[in-house]
Enzyme design. Structure first.
Site, mmCIF file in Angstrom:
data_model
loop_
_atom_site.group_PDB
_atom_site.id
_atom_site.type_symbol
_atom_site.label_atom_id
_atom_site.label_comp_id
_atom_site.label_asym_id
_atom_site.label_seq_id
_atom_site.Cartn_x
_atom_site.Cartn_y
_atom_site.Cartn_z
ATOM 1 N N GLU A 79 -88.526 21.854 35.719
ATOM 2 C CA GLU A 79 -89.764 21.289 36.084
ATOM 3 C C GLU A 79 -90.414 21.955 34.343
ATOM 4 O OE1 GLU A 79 -90.719 20.596 38.537
ATOM 5 O OE2 GLU A 79 -89.118 20.708 39.547
ATOM 6 N N CYS A 151 -91.695 27.021 45.127
ATOM 7 C CA CYS A 151 -90.756 27.244 44.071
ATOM 8 C C CYS A 151 -92.342 26.945 43.238
ATOM 9 C CB CYS A 151 -90.167 25.877 44.186
ATOM 10 S SG CYS A 151 -89.109 25.898 45.284
ATOM 11 N N HIS A 177 -84.643 22.657 40.153
ATOM 12 C CA HIS A 177 -85.255 22.343 42.034
ATOM 13 C C HIS A 177 -83.181 21.592 41.244
ATOM 14 C CE1 HIS A 177 -89.212 22.413 42.888
ATOM 15 N NE2 HIS A 177 -88.396 22.830 43.372
#
Length: 225
Positions: A79, A151, A177
């Site tokens: 991310e 998250c 992830h």
């Protein structure tokens, strides 16, 4: 020196969470001469960020990598950014909290004037990590959205904590992830319509996921010259 790794407990309709297994499996292992401290966070908006702060204070890690399950994704997703939004998108956390279109409640904020920035970038070398994973034949991609659930919440809150503690530039931190494992994908297919021609969600083997996280740490603490 230590490397902090977190996963999540099972949630929703998932009775297993590969990120929990990754965190437990890598706990105590060494990468680049550093020991990994692997811990499992609760899937609860009000507790996860607090427990992450406690872990950072206790272990004083050189690097922090948080991980979460992203069923439906076909690759390891590193991310780029966490945004200041908490929205469960119809999936309650394990304490039945269902935030909708809310600002993230950070530690110490007691009014609208205390609202922190709209977003925080991950400080892991995101692109370099993905390039290294691809070179190792691990399916991976840069992701520009961590969603708005737990998250994203932990990515944003941990980056905010490190910044306000004056350690944002000192401790690389980010979020990865991970997809379903083949076992998890098969279980969902058994519960669905796969035997009648329905689809099966993408998956990545647990061993590959473990190697992806090892390499994420390696690339972060020993960048190529």
């Amino acid at each position: 020196m230590t490397l902090l790794l977190t996963g999540y407990e099972p949630f929703g309709d998932h009775d297993r969470n590969p990120t929990e297994e990754v965190a437990r499996e890598l706990d105590g292992q060494e990468v680049a001469g550093r020991e990994i401290v692997g811990r499992v966070l609760p899937v609860e908006f009000d507790r996860a960020a607090e427990e992450m702060r406690d872990l950072v204070q206790k272990h004083d890690p050189e690097t922090v990598v948080a991980t979460g399950l992203a069923a439906g994704r076909a690759a390891v997703s590193v991310e780029r950014v966490g945004v200041n939004v908490a929205d469960c998108a119809g999936i309650a956390d394990n304490a039945d909290a269902e935030p909708r279109n809310e600002r993230i409640r950070t530690e110490g904020a007691d009014s609208e004037s205390d609202t922190p920035p709209a977003a925080y970038f991950a400080t892991l070398p995101v692109v370099e990590v993905v390039e290294d994973l691809l070179e190792a034949d691990i399916p991976a991609r840069v992701s520009n959205t961590a969603g708005t659930h737990l998250c994203n919440n932990v990515l944003y809150q941990t980056r905010h904590y490190l910044e306000t503690a004056g350690r944002g530039a000192e401790i690389p931190m980010g979020f990865v992830h991970l997809p379903l494992t083949p076992e998890g994908a098969a279980k969902k297919a058994r519960e669905g319509e796969a035997a009648s021609g329905g689809g099966v969600e993408p998956s990545v083997a647990l061993e590959t996921q473990l190697e992806a996280i090892r390499r994420t740490f390696e690339t972060t603490v020993e960048p190529s010259q």
